[in-house]
Enzyme design. Structure first.
Site, PDB file in Angstrom:
ATOM      1  CD  GLU A  53      -1.405  -2.373   1.946  1.00 41.75           C
ATOM      2  OE1 GLU A  53      -0.167  -2.514   2.106  1.00 41.75           O
ATOM      3  OE2 GLU A  53      -2.217  -3.254   2.280  1.00 41.75           O
ATOM      4  N   GLY A 101      21.858  -8.413 -23.418  1.00 41.54           N
ATOM      5  CA  GLY A 101      20.892  -9.521 -23.370  1.00 41.54           C
ATOM      6  C   GLY A 101      19.462  -9.109 -23.593  1.00 41.54           C
ATOM      7  CB  SER A 102      16.944  -7.613 -21.499  1.00 44.71           C
ATOM      8  OG  SER A 102      17.637  -6.566 -20.882  1.00 44.71           O
ATOM      9  CB  CYS A 161      26.080  -3.745 -14.432  1.00 44.68           C
ATOM     10  SG  CYS A 161      24.711  -4.758 -13.889  1.00 44.68           S
ATOM     11  CD  GLU A 184      27.202   0.572 -14.193  1.00 46.74           C
ATOM     12  OE1 GLU A 184      26.282  -0.232 -13.971  1.00 46.74           O
ATOM     13  OE2 GLU A 184      27.565   1.429 -13.398  1.00 46.74           O
ATOM     14  CG  HIS A 238      21.438   2.857 -15.242  1.00 51.11           C
ATOM     15  ND1 HIS A 238      22.724   2.563 -15.645  1.00 51.11           N
ATOM     16  CD2 HIS A 238      21.002   1.784 -14.553  1.00 51.11           C
ATOM     17  CE1 HIS A 238      23.046   1.356 -15.189  1.00 51.11           C
ATOM     18  NE2 HIS A 238      22.022   0.873 -14.530  1.00 51.11           N
TER      19      HIS A 238
HETATM   20  N1  GLN Z   1      21.268 -10.272 -19.387  1.00 50.20           N
HETATM   21  C1  GLN Z   1      20.629  -9.390 -18.472  1.00 50.20           C
HETATM   22  C2  GLN Z   1      19.895  -8.301 -19.234  1.00 50.20           C
HETATM   23  O1  GLN Z   1      20.347  -7.892 -20.224  1.00 50.20           O
HETATM   24  C3  GLN Z   1      21.608  -8.773 -17.512  1.00 50.20           C
HETATM   25  C4  GLN Z   1      20.917  -7.869 -16.530  1.00 50.20           C
HETATM   26  C5  GLN Z   1      21.793  -7.334 -15.403  1.00 50.20           C
HETATM   27  O2  GLN Z   1      22.976  -7.266 -15.488  1.00 50.20           O
HETATM   28  N2  GLN Z   1      21.200  -6.917 -14.338  1.00 50.20           N
HETATM   29  O3  GLN Z   1      18.849  -7.828 -18.829  1.00 50.20           O
HETATM   30 ZN    ZN Z   2      23.964  -5.356 -15.959  1.00 51.13          ZN
END
Ligand code: GLN
Ligand code: ZN
Length: 762
Positions: free
Chosen positions: A19, A440-441, A651, A673, A702
């Site tokens: 909440e 990756g993502s 990272c 990173e 970010h």
């Molecule tokens: N392979 C993941 C992504 O690309 C790595 C994420 C991370 O380092 N937190 O989302």
């Molecule tokens: Zn990362």
């Protein structure tokens, strides 16, 4: 005879059903007026106090509740406002408070970092040499009076202590520490005096920094500070609270001029106990004994804990000198198990969240005040509940245990050295210099999240969902090809979260419905529960990776989350060692890596962004953790052929302490990173003379900002000054799941262009 008291150190802020989070976010988006918002959080705050009272806790904290973060609260209380947010107002408005935490149109938010070795993040106070602390507004007094007037409670205000506050702050020179402390101490005295005048009997001053290595100078600052406070507020009792480990210097800590000391008998059990055994405990002080795990979710064996408390009772001699407490604030555990209707009862009965932990504390205090027999029912139940889970078939997987028992103590190793692998892989993959890739993502758009919702609610069948995921993957394979990226990824569209996805597919994991904990600000995470032996049943990632690979001639990287990260982002069983759980996960991942290799996926990335997070606070414990982490990672990855390329990704901006560990992972490529830390990270790798493949983050993911080609080039060129171009890769800082396609695509185009231009200069 006096009484042993039950005391809490801090209660979760977020609410049974989050909440608090919802109210905050609605206020931020303008959907709640300030009045309604403040009234909502006030009601929540009072309901938490009421609940603790009902459970029977003797000493209930106030000041633990926060609208964002307790470190920020303390900084704001003492006027430690970053220059860019100073408006000349004496009292800091809610708007300014949230701006410091979250940034605003004109100014960047303050930095946020991990709270000791937890997954909670605090706002780093910014102080400069010429900062003049002052009291903005004594919010603790408001909270104390509120609890007294509304509920008739005499609570125990909690405040972060001056030394920890200063040590966690940044922006001032070390030489200035003493001056700043001198300026802060009278302000602490004033705040505490106002509390005393309002009727407070005890205050809890948190100084968790005491569990970190303390120099003589540090300890002298402690003596001086607490003498000033003690002399300044006669009549108010001070509890100096530590947590997360044993105090570094027990003798110095118990000599401080305070009325009680809180020690952690869960995470600092051996050292704290042995110190008490060796040196005794001062007769004039209360011992707040943190015997209930404030950071994990398992029920306590009340019989064993009552025995421990009896030992402590004989050390402190008088009942009124002992408090039973959690080992830390309960901020780090979910609120209550009472809403978990879907868990196997065997598991459910072995769980204890904040409310249940407080009940355990009350029971233990009663056991000491009356007799063990008076709480025998609860004791027996705790034993039988834990035993039932302990002996259950789904905790114990014989095959996994057999595999574990067969592991050799020698570090698993690749069949050949990096130098040889590098040559073989250069021939196999034939990549250009400074190859480009991503982490990756790709964007988890509204549509992707909606598709998952459709599946969950049964509106879509598996087939329809899978087709959607495939289409999304195909779309992004094409996008990557068009942009000209060298090593592709499938995009992780099938994953809600990088740990949960694997947890759902591996044996030994369970998921709660409301087991949320605050990570930072309004952001909460719901860690999986590793309650049993971890086992692999069937391939988890092969289908999507192979599908993506079938669409392109470029290599596609397989994508897994590593054993240490899975561990660190879960609530983990504590009946076997950390190394055993690491290795169980690693054995399962090894099978996945093997399945990927069999499916001809020849680059496999095993992410370990949380490797550093699990680093113990004590220097002496670090080597074992790091060794075990390396062992598990290599167990999962090192058996592959020479022409299979192992990648990892991490990272955060501090690698100093773990650079040899990174090297020991023996990956072919690590992506890190670097853009967010403005390239500073490179020097760690340079100083170490890191020789293996290294992918530099040239794009800070970010922020929604799209960096220019020039900017990314400058990061790459800076790195090439110190690193051999043969080992350098170019990539974003991290995965792109939180970015929008409109930001991602142009940014990646700039990245590829930057790589091409730098390549041409080689
Ligand atoms: N392979 C993941 C992504 O690309 C790595 C994420 C991370 O380092 N937190 O989302
Ligand atoms: Zn990362």
């Amino acid at each position: 005879m006096g009484k042993v008291l039950s005391a809490n150190l801090g209660y979760p802020r977020i609410g049974e059903k989050r909440e608090w989070k919802k109210a905050l976010e609605q206020f931020w988006t303008g959907n709640l007026s300030k009045d309604v918002f403040l009234n909502t959080v006030r009601k929540l705050r009072l309901s938490y106090l009421k609940k603790q009272k009902q459970i029977g806790v003797d000493l209930i904290p106030v000041g633990d509740f926060s609208l964002y973060d307790h470190v920020l609260d303390t900084a704001v209380l003492f006027g430690l406002i970053p220059k860019r947010f100073q408006t000349g107002e004496k009292e800091i408005s809610l708007e300014t408070y949230f701006s410091i935490a979250r940034g605003n149109k004109n100014a960047e938010a303050s930095e946020m970092t991990k709270w000791f070795n937890t997954n909670y993040h605090y706002i780093v106070p910014e102080i400069s040499n010429d900062t003049l602390p002052y009291i903005t507004h004594n919010r603790l007094l408001d909270l104390f009076i509120e609890a007294k007037e509304e509920l008739g409670l005499i609570t125990k205000p909690v405040i972060l202590g001056p030394i920890t506050l200063l040590k966690l702050s940044k922006g001032y020179d070390a030489a200035h520490f003493s001056t700043l402390l001198d300026e802060l101490l009278p302000l602490y005295v004033r705040v505490l005096n106002e509390l005393r005048e309002a009727g407070a009997e005890w205050v809890q001053i948190d100084e968790p920094i005491l569990v970190k290595e303390q120099t003589n100078e540090d300890l002298a600052a402690f003596s001086r500070a607490y003498q000033v406070i003690k002399d300044g507020v006669p009549g108010l009792k001070l509890l100096l609270q530590t947590y997360f480990e044993a105090v570094d210097d027990y003798q110095a800590a118990v000599r401080l001029p305070v009325d009680g000391i809180g020690l952690d008998f869960v995470y600092g059990k051996e050292a704290n106990l042995s110190a008490i055994r060796t040196f005794g405990f001062p007769e004039d002080k209360v011992l707040a004994a943190g015997v209930i795990d404030g950071r994990n979710i398992w029920k306590t064996n009340l019989a064993a804990t009552l025995d421990e408390l009896q030992t402590l009772l004989s050390a402190v001699k008088y009942h009124e000198k002992l408090w039973v407490t959690p080992s830390s604030s309960l901020l780090h555990v979910p609120v209550t198990v009472s809403n978990e209707s879907e868990l196997d009862p065997l598991l459910l009965n072995a769980l204890s969240f904040a409310d249940e932990k407080l009940s355990e504390i009350v029971t233990l205090a009663k056991g000491l005040n009356e007799s063990a027999a008076a709480v025998d029912g609860a004791i027996q139940k705790s034993i039988s509940d834990l035993k039932a889970l302990q002996q259950s078939a789904h905790r114990n997987n014989q095959e996994v245990e057999k595999e574990l028992a067969q592991l050799s103590s020698e570090l698993p190793a690749r069949p050949s050295s990096y130098q040889l692998r590098q040559q073989i892989q250069a021939d196999t993959f034939n990549l250009p210099p400074l190859p480009t890739t991503t982490i990756g993502s790709f964007p988890q758009t509204k549509e992707v999240r909606q598709a998952r919702r459709h599946l969950r609610r049964g509106e879509w069948n598996e087939e329809k969902y899978e087709q959607f995921i495939k289409d999304e993957t195909a779309k992004w394979i094409q996008i990557q090809e068009e942009i000209g990226i060298d090593v592709l990824v499938h995009g992780e569209f099938e994953r809600n979260d990088m740990v949960e996805y694997f947890g759902e597919k591996l044996g030994g994991f369970a998921f709660t419905r409301f087991g949320w904990v605050q990570s930072y600000g309004s952001r909460c995470v719901k860690p999986p529960l590793i309650f049993g032996d971890v086992s692999w049943g069937a391939p988890m990632t092969v289908k999507m990776s192979a599908y993506a690979q079938s669409l392109t001639d470029k290599p596609v990287k397989g994508m897994l989350t590593g054993p240490v990260t899975i561990y660190n982002w879960s609530f983990v069983r504590n009946d076997i060692s950390q190394a055993d759980v690491f290795n169980q996960i690693a054995l399962a991942l090894k099978k996945e890596v093997h399945a990927l290799e069999e499916a001809d996926i020849r680059m496999i990335q095993v992410d370990e962004p949380a490797l550093r997070e699990g680093l113990p606070l004590k220097e002496a414990k670090k080597p074992v953790y790091l060794h075990d982490a390396v062992y598990a990672f290599r167990l999962a990855t090192s058996f592959v052929n020479n022409d299979t390329q192992i990648h990892t990704h991490m990272c955060y901006s501090e690698f100093d302490e773990i650079i040899d560990t990174i090297d020991a992972l023996d990956t072919d490529v690590i992506s890190i990173e670097a853009a967010r830390s403005h390239g500073e990270i490179i020097s760690t790798f340079e100083d170490f003379k890191y020789k293996k493949g290294i992918g530099l983050g040239v794009y800070d993911i970010h922020s929604p900002r799209i960096p220019s080609t020039e900017e990314m080039k400058s990061y790459a060129e800076r790195a090439l000054k110190v690193l051999d171009p043969k080992v350098v890769w170019i990539n974003p800082d991290c995965g792109l799941k939180t970015r929008r396609p409109e930001e991602t695509i142009p940014a990646l185009k700039h990245m590829v262009k930057a790589a091409h231009e730098v390549r041409n200069e080689l």
